[in-house]
Motif scaffolding. Structure first.
Motif, PDB file in Angstrom:
ATOM      1  N   GLY A  84     -12.086  10.438  22.925  1.00  0.00           N
ATOM      2  CA  GLY A  84     -13.484  10.215  22.324  1.00  0.00           C
ATOM      3  C   GLY A  84     -14.327  11.527  21.812  1.00  0.00           C
ATOM      4  O   GLY A  84     -15.638  11.308  21.543  1.00  0.00           O
ATOM      5  N   ASP A  85     -13.642  12.483  21.249  1.00  0.00           N
ATOM      6  CA  ASP A  85     -14.459  13.442  20.631  1.00  0.00           C
ATOM      7  C   ASP A  85     -14.847  13.140  19.179  1.00  0.00           C
ATOM      8  O   ASP A  85     -15.561  13.982  18.488  1.00  0.00           O
ATOM      9  CB  ASP A  85     -13.981  14.867  20.675  1.00  0.00           C
ATOM     10  CG  ASP A  85     -12.336  14.979  20.007  1.00  0.00           C
ATOM     11  OD1 ASP A  85     -12.143  14.278  19.171  1.00  0.00           O
ATOM     12  OD2 ASP A  85     -11.647  15.672  20.566  1.00  0.00           O
ATOM     13  N   PHE A  86     -14.458  12.205  18.707  1.00  0.00           N
ATOM     14  CA  PHE A  86     -14.602  12.067  17.342  1.00  0.00           C
ATOM     15  C   PHE A  86     -14.233  10.323  16.812  1.00  0.00           C
ATOM     16  O   PHE A  86     -13.744   9.649  17.353  1.00  0.00           O
ATOM     17  CB  PHE A  86     -13.635  12.610  16.085  1.00  0.00           C
ATOM     18  CG  PHE A  86     -13.988  12.205  14.803  1.00  0.00           C
ATOM     19  CD1 PHE A  86     -14.849  12.921  14.216  1.00  0.00           C
ATOM     20  CD2 PHE A  86     -12.869  11.465  14.001  1.00  0.00           C
ATOM     21  CE1 PHE A  86     -15.192  12.761  12.852  1.00  0.00           C
ATOM     22  CE2 PHE A  86     -13.085  11.220  12.644  1.00  0.00           C
ATOM     23  CZ  PHE A  86     -14.185  11.835  12.053  1.00  0.00           C
ATOM     24  N   ALA A  87     -15.358   9.675  15.914  1.00  0.00           N
ATOM     25  CA  ALA A  87     -15.101   8.545  15.732  1.00  0.00           C
ATOM     26  C   ALA A  87     -15.650   8.120  14.038  1.00  0.00           C
ATOM     27  O   ALA A  87     -16.300   9.001  13.513  1.00  0.00           O
ATOM     28  CB  ALA A  87     -15.828   7.296  16.576  1.00  0.00           C
ATOM     29  N   ALA A  88     -14.825   7.441  13.480  1.00  0.00           N
ATOM     30  CA  ALA A  88     -15.111   7.264  12.058  1.00  0.00           C
ATOM     31  C   ALA A  88     -15.015   5.794  11.443  1.00  0.00           C
ATOM     32  O   ALA A  88     -13.817   5.148  11.890  1.00  0.00           O
ATOM     33  CB  ALA A  88     -14.331   8.321  11.189  1.00  0.00           C
ATOM     34  N   ALA A  89     -15.585   5.209  10.503  1.00  0.00           N
ATOM     35  CA  ALA A  89     -15.486   3.894   9.965  1.00  0.00           C
ATOM     36  C   ALA A  89     -15.832   4.021   8.650  1.00  0.00           C
ATOM     37  O   ALA A  89     -16.608   4.825   7.833  1.00  0.00           O
ATOM     38  CB  ALA A  89     -16.405   2.908  10.719  1.00  0.00           C
ATOM     39  N   ALA A  90     -15.026   3.141   7.734  1.00  0.00           N
ATOM     40  CA  ALA A  90     -15.437   3.174   6.461  1.00  0.00           C
ATOM     41  C   ALA A  90     -15.203   1.554   5.769  1.00  0.00           C
ATOM     42  O   ALA A  90     -14.428   1.049   6.374  1.00  0.00           O
ATOM     43  CB  ALA A  90     -14.362   4.003   5.610  1.00  0.00           C
ATOM     44  N   ALA A  91     -15.958   1.307   4.659  1.00  0.00           N
ATOM     45  CA  ALA A  91     -15.863   0.017   4.417  1.00  0.00           C
ATOM     46  C   ALA A  91     -15.407   0.109   2.765  1.00  0.00           C
ATOM     47  O   ALA A  91     -15.922   0.968   1.978  1.00  0.00           O
ATOM     48  CB  ALA A  91     -17.041  -0.649   4.314  1.00  0.00           C
ATOM     49  N   VAL A  92     -14.511  -0.632   2.479  1.00  0.00           N
ATOM     50  CA  VAL A  92     -13.942  -0.764   0.906  1.00  0.00           C
ATOM     51  C   VAL A  92     -13.916  -2.233   0.482  1.00  0.00           C
ATOM     52  O   VAL A  92     -13.514  -3.044   1.015  1.00  0.00           O
ATOM     53  CB  VAL A  92     -12.504  -0.049   0.980  1.00  0.00           C
ATOM     54  CG1 VAL A  92     -11.911  -0.219  -0.345  1.00  0.00           C
ATOM     55  CG2 VAL A  92     -12.372   1.303   1.421  1.00  0.00           C
ATOM     56  N   ARG A  93     -14.305  -2.269  -0.736  1.00  0.00           N
ATOM     57  CA  ARG A  93     -14.154  -3.440  -1.668  1.00  0.00           C
ATOM     58  C   ARG A  93     -12.915  -3.303  -2.134  1.00  0.00           C
ATOM     59  O   ARG A  93     -12.543  -2.759  -3.093  1.00  0.00           O
ATOM     60  CB  ARG A  93     -15.235  -3.537  -2.528  1.00  0.00           C
ATOM     61  CG  ARG A  93     -15.182  -4.959  -3.474  1.00  0.00           C
ATOM     62  CD  ARG A  93     -15.559  -6.126  -2.628  1.00  0.00           C
ATOM     63  NE  ARG A  93     -16.797  -6.262  -2.078  1.00  0.00           N
ATOM     64  CZ  ARG A  93     -17.313  -6.914  -1.160  1.00  0.00           C
ATOM     65  NH1 ARG A  93     -16.526  -7.886  -0.597  1.00  0.00           N
ATOM     66  NH2 ARG A  93     -18.582  -6.778  -0.846  1.00  0.00           N
ATOM     67  N   TRP A  94     -11.734  -4.109  -1.703  1.00  0.00           N
ATOM     68  CA  TRP A  94     -10.517  -3.979  -1.832  1.00  0.00           C
ATOM     69  C   TRP A  94      -9.904  -4.487  -3.413  1.00  0.00           C
ATOM     70  O   TRP A  94     -10.584  -5.285  -3.991  1.00  0.00           O
ATOM     71  CB  TRP A  94      -9.790  -4.894  -0.922  1.00  0.00           C
ATOM     72  CG  TRP A  94      -8.079  -4.458  -0.843  1.00  0.00           C
ATOM     73  CD1 TRP A  94      -7.137  -5.488  -1.468  1.00  0.00           C
ATOM     74  CD2 TRP A  94      -7.513  -3.391  -0.513  1.00  0.00           C
ATOM     75  NE1 TRP A  94      -6.062  -4.549  -1.279  1.00  0.00           N
ATOM     76  CE2 TRP A  94      -6.303  -3.466  -0.493  1.00  0.00           C
ATOM     77  CE3 TRP A  94      -8.075  -2.533   0.316  1.00  0.00           C
ATOM     78  CZ2 TRP A  94      -5.258  -2.686   0.047  1.00  0.00           C
ATOM     79  CZ3 TRP A  94      -7.174  -1.345   0.809  1.00  0.00           C
ATOM     80  CH2 TRP A  94      -5.839  -1.649   0.639  1.00  0.00           C
ATOM     81  N   GLY A  95      -9.134  -3.365  -3.800  1.00  0.00           N
ATOM     82  CA  GLY A  95      -8.569  -3.777  -5.267  1.00  0.00           C
ATOM     83  C   GLY A  95      -7.450  -3.491  -5.395  1.00  0.00           C
ATOM     84  O   GLY A  95      -7.062  -3.149  -6.399  1.00  0.00           O
ATOM     85  N   ALA A  96      -6.563  -3.452  -4.486  1.00  0.00           N
ATOM     86  CA  ALA A  96      -4.974  -3.001  -4.693  1.00  0.00           C
ATOM     87  C   ALA A  96      -4.032  -3.939  -4.020  1.00  0.00           C
ATOM     88  O   ALA A  96      -2.828  -3.919  -3.350  1.00  0.00           O
ATOM     89  CB  ALA A  96      -4.666  -1.714  -3.496  1.00  0.00           C
ATOM     90  N   ALA A  97      -4.486  -5.458  -4.201  1.00  0.00           N
ATOM     91  CA  ALA A  97      -3.576  -6.520  -3.883  1.00  0.00           C
ATOM     92  C   ALA A  97      -2.179  -6.553  -4.692  1.00  0.00           C
ATOM     93  O   ALA A  97      -2.406  -6.041  -5.836  1.00  0.00           O
ATOM     94  CB  ALA A  97      -3.977  -8.009  -3.996  1.00  0.00           C
ATOM     95  N   PRO A  98      -0.938  -6.836  -4.288  1.00  0.00           N
ATOM     96  CA  PRO A  98       0.131  -6.613  -4.789  1.00  0.00           C
ATOM     97  C   PRO A  98       0.172  -7.481  -6.140  1.00  0.00           C
ATOM     98  O   PRO A  98      -0.435  -8.748  -6.368  1.00  0.00           O
ATOM     99  CB  PRO A  98       1.149  -7.396  -4.045  1.00  0.00           C
ATOM    100  CG  PRO A  98       0.691  -7.039  -2.615  1.00  0.00           C
ATOM    101  CD  PRO A  98      -0.802  -7.278  -2.749  1.00  0.00           C
ATOM    102  N   LYS A  99       0.841  -7.062  -7.261  1.00  0.00           N
ATOM    103  CA  LYS A  99       0.782  -7.742  -8.388  1.00  0.00           C
ATOM    104  C   LYS A  99       1.833  -8.928  -8.343  1.00  0.00           C
ATOM    105  O   LYS A  99       2.696  -8.700  -7.976  1.00  0.00           O
ATOM    106  CB  LYS A  99       0.945  -6.954  -9.724  1.00  0.00           C
ATOM    107  CG  LYS A  99      -0.240  -5.887  -9.755  1.00  0.00           C
ATOM    108  CD  LYS A  99       0.118  -4.965 -11.109  1.00  0.00           C
ATOM    109  CE  LYS A  99      -1.086  -3.942 -11.338  1.00  0.00           C
ATOM    110  NZ  LYS A  99      -0.748  -3.061 -12.356  1.00  0.00           N
ATOM    111  N   ALA A 100       1.444 -10.051  -8.862  1.00  0.00           N
ATOM    112  CA  ALA A 100       2.152 -11.273  -8.713  1.00  0.00           C
ATOM    113  C   ALA A 100       3.716 -10.848  -9.865  1.00  0.00           C
ATOM    114  O   ALA A 100       3.463 -10.372 -10.722  1.00  0.00           O
ATOM    115  CB  ALA A 100       1.623 -12.420  -9.359  1.00  0.00           C
TER     116      ALA A 100
END
Length: 339
Positions: free
Chosen positions: A323-339
């Motif tokens: 418990g000496d560290f915690a982190a979070a991040a939010a991303v607007r996804w843009g790496a979906a596999p290409k068809a």
């Protein structure tokens, strides 16, 4: 400041898929096995004999290179690595990886702290460097390689804790752009909990001293209680802090990915954010606890399955060690596999 994007992610799991039965043949009567912290996953993957952290990182990078081109991936300006078990004391795998891959980044950083939250911390560090220097691209690498080495030692594999970890590696490519923006990050240190995770050798000696006995992580009931209390609080705490920073509610999350320590944490974190199973993927029963590689491996597997469409709001959150560290991040996804 210029927007930084997490433009792609990839992962690697060793071929050696190990069922729980491997450990039960060695298990001794251990009251710790009854504790939910050590309830075994069905499977986990172990590094092959002689497989190095650089080998794992190279294999994780292969899909990234295939999709983005060698020039873009191998020509990054920043390389940040986290290795759970360095192949040589003190030295991380960054410079060796650059040598292997023919890279010449301006920055090579081996991040030795932040454990299970290292991928998010590396994102934040890379983002900061990209926004404050002339660097354009960054590669972040998380390697978990202790399961098949530390936890299969002849004395350690008898313990309940040995069944939980698995090995794997995850990598992320970041770039100055707005194509898959990092919307917000939070990283919090809790130095008051530093030192609560300890190693132990029986008979007692320093881990680097010659002698008998095998290194293991030291657990007792009191430590387990403390870790559960902190983990249950810290992961939702930093997750909500990021959501507050970007001005959205938890119900707006499309995909929530955390480190994968055990089923109880996963259930409690899902409930804390009031999410459905569909929005909260986990890889615990296939991969075990992947420590720092847990977030990128889980996210990559979910993405490759077509379950993270572009435009999705992806939230990552994790805590490290005791418990000496915690982190979070939010991303607007843009790496979906290409068809």
């Amino acid at each position: 400041m210029q927007t930084v994007s997490l433009v792609d992610i990839a992962s690697y799991l060793p071929e050696n898929r190990v069922p729980t039965e491997y450990f039960t043949q060695y298990a001794r009567s251990d009251r710790m096995a009854k504790n939910i912290m050590f309830r075994a996953p069905k499977n986990r993957h172990h590094v092959a004999e002689g497989e190095t952290a650089v080998d794992m990182a190279e294999r994780a990078m292969a899909p990234l290179i295939e999709r983005n081109g060698a020039d873009e991936v191998l020509g990054v300006d920043i390389l940040i690595t986290h290795t759970q078990l360095p192949d040589l004391p003190v030295i991380g795998c960054g410079a060796d990886l650059a040598k292997r891959m023919g890279m010449s980044p301006s920055w090579i950083i081996d991040l030795h702290n932040s454990g299970c939250a290292s991928f998010v911390y590396m994102m934040k560090l890379a983002q900061t460097l990209l926004q404050t220097t002339t660097a354009r691209t960054a590669l972040i690498v998380a390697v978990q390689n202790s399961a098949g080495q530390i936890f299969t030692q002849t004395d350690v594999r008898k313990l309940a804790q040995a069944t939980v970890p698995g090995d794997g590696a995850g990598v992320g490519l970041l770039r100055k752009s707005d194509e898959a923006p990092i919307l917000g990050t939070v990283a919090r240190h809790y130095p008051e909990f530093a030192g609560d995770m300890t190693g132990e050798v029986d008979p007692q000696r320093k881990y680097w001293e010659a002698g008998t006995g095998q290194l293991r992580i030291s657990f007792n009931e009191q430590k387990i209680t403390k870790v559960f209390a902190r983990g249950n609080r810290l992961v939702p705490e930093v997750a909500f802090a990021v959501l507050d920073e970007i001005g959205v509610k938890s119900k707006e999350i499309d995909t929530f990915v955390t480190n994968q320590p055990n089923r109880l944490f996963l259930r409690n974190w899902r409930d804390a954010l009031e999410l459905t199973d569909e929005k909260y993927p986990n890889t615990f029963d296939e991969c075990g606890n992947l420590f720092g590689a847990g977030i990128p491996v889980t996210l990559d597997l979910q993405n490759q399955a077509g379950k993270v469409p572009n435009g999705s709001l992806v939230l990552m959150s994790a805590f490290a060690h005791a418990g000496d560290f915690a982190a979070a991040a939010a991303v607007r996804w843009g790496a979906a596999p290409k068809a």
